[in-house]
Design an enzyme around this catalytic site. Structure first.
Site, PDB file in Angstrom:
ATOM      1  CG  HIS A   1     -46.243  -7.755   8.632  1.00 53.25           C
ATOM      2  ND1 HIS A   1     -46.981  -6.816   8.449  1.00 53.25           N
ATOM      3  CD2 HIS A   1     -45.224  -7.209   7.594  1.00 53.25           C
ATOM      4  CE1 HIS A   1     -46.653  -5.929   7.562  1.00 53.25           C
ATOM      5  NE2 HIS A   1     -45.446  -6.121   7.095  1.00 53.25           N
TER       6      HIS A   1
ATOM      7  NE  ARG B   1     -54.235  -6.744   1.500  1.00 49.78           N
ATOM      8  CZ  ARG B   1     -54.764  -7.408   0.216  1.00 49.78           C
ATOM      9  NH1 ARG B   1     -54.118  -7.575  -0.720  1.00 49.78           N
ATOM     10  NH2 ARG B   1     -56.019  -6.501   0.005  1.00 49.78           N
TER      11      ARG B   1
ATOM     12  N   PRO C   1     -53.805 -18.867   0.421  1.00 48.19           N
ATOM     13  CG  PRO C   1     -52.694 -19.074   2.497  1.00 48.19           C
ATOM     14  CD  PRO C   1     -53.776 -18.038   1.856  1.00 48.19           C
ATOM     15  CD  GLU C   2     -56.686 -21.783  -4.058  1.00 50.81           C
ATOM     16  OE1 GLU C   2     -57.218 -22.817  -4.677  1.00 50.81           O
ATOM     17  OE2 GLU C   2     -56.439 -20.675  -4.781  1.00 50.81           O
TER      18      GLU C   2
END
Ligand SMILES: [Zn+2]
Length: 294
Positions: A112, A131, A2-3
């Protein structure tokens, strides 16, 4: 990853759901998602505090409360999902051929989902990260002074053209221009997707040494950066892999990308085959015709 546009989309979505809400309780299911703070302290510092403001700096989400501030960085695959109070039950897991448990709906709580914030409106804010490169940390009241945030460069949507040109004037560096765009101390919030898109839009080869970028080209580059970021925000972000909006749905920007993720395909402007190379250890796609010359 995500940016800026993805983080900004999350922020805008969350504000009406969390602003002014008290935090009733926090469940931390994976301690290492917290940086430099124990689970006990984190829970204690947040309990009964009210979220006053939700800000963004670069790729960081900043939750301001009267006595404390907590910050979320989404890392590679982090998601922030908001579950409203009237939601009935949890959608079941789905197992794919690779064995991954994929989010089948917006409100998945699975292995998660590492942190759950229970809010005064009985909504829940979930932090989910496959991750686990994401991080949550406390900064005290002066979040601007926290080491991770203090070193960030200017916001690309706020920097003036004059300041940007001053910065680029000092580009004595032979570093590839793409590597500078990815450097969060140069500009905050740009990652691989929007760097490739901006360089294509400005017709600059990603490996161009920074000192070879002319004044004129630098101006075009800032314009291009703003264009691609604003388009990303308008389209609610790019869901190339894990990024989701807080309602669990995908952003719409993927279809409008010109180069990122399109290596081997035709350039949308000149039909040349787009090339994929590695710059600054990152996969980089460019058009050898539109972006020729370094
Ligand atoms: Zn082209």
């Amino acid at each position: 990853m995500p940016e800026l546009p993805e983080v900004e989309t999350i922020r805008t979505y969350l504000i009406p759901h969390i602003k002014g809400q008290g935090i009733k309780q926090v469940d931390v299911r994976l301690a290492r998602m917290l940086e430099n703070v124990s689970i006990t302290k984190f829970k204690r510092e947040l309990k009964d505090q009210v979220i006053k403001r939700l800000l963004r700096r670069g790729k960081y989400l900043i939750f301001e409360m009267p006595q404390q501030t907590f910050v979320i960085h989404l890392g590679m695959t982090g998601q922030v999902i908001f579950v409203p109070s009237d939601f009935q039950g949890i959608k079941p897991f789905k197992r794919t051929v690779t064995g991954w448990q994929q989010a089948t709906g917006p409100y998945l709580v699975d292995k998660h989902t590492h942190v759950i914030f229970h809010l005064g409106n009985n909504g829940r804010m979930l932090f989910r990260d496959v991750r686990t490169f994401g991080k949550i940390f406390l900064t005290g009241n002066q979040w601007q002074r926290h080491p991770r945030l203090a070193k960030l460069g200017p916001e690309p949507l706020e920097i003036t053209i004059e300041t940007f040109l001053q910065k680029t004037n000092r580009w004595q560096s032979a570093r590839p221009v793409k590597s500078l765009l990815l450097d969060q101390t140069f500009l905050a919030g740009i990652g691989n997707i929007y760097a490739d898109e901006a360089l294509f839009k400005a017709k600059i080869h990603p490996e161009t040494p920074a000192h070879n970028v002319s004044h004129k080209k630098a101006k075009e580059l800032l314009k291009a950066i703003r264009f691609v970021l604003k388009k990303g925000i308008r389209n609610f972000g790019t869901s190339f892999s894990d990024y989701r909006k807080p309602d669990g749905s995908k952003g719409n920007n993927l279809e409008s990308l010109l180069v990122y993720g399109r290596g081997g395909k035709e350039c949308r402007e000149c039909k040349m085959i787009l090339q994929k190379i590695t710059v600054a250890q990152r996969g980089t796609v460019f058009c050898p015709r539109c972006q020729e010359g370094r």
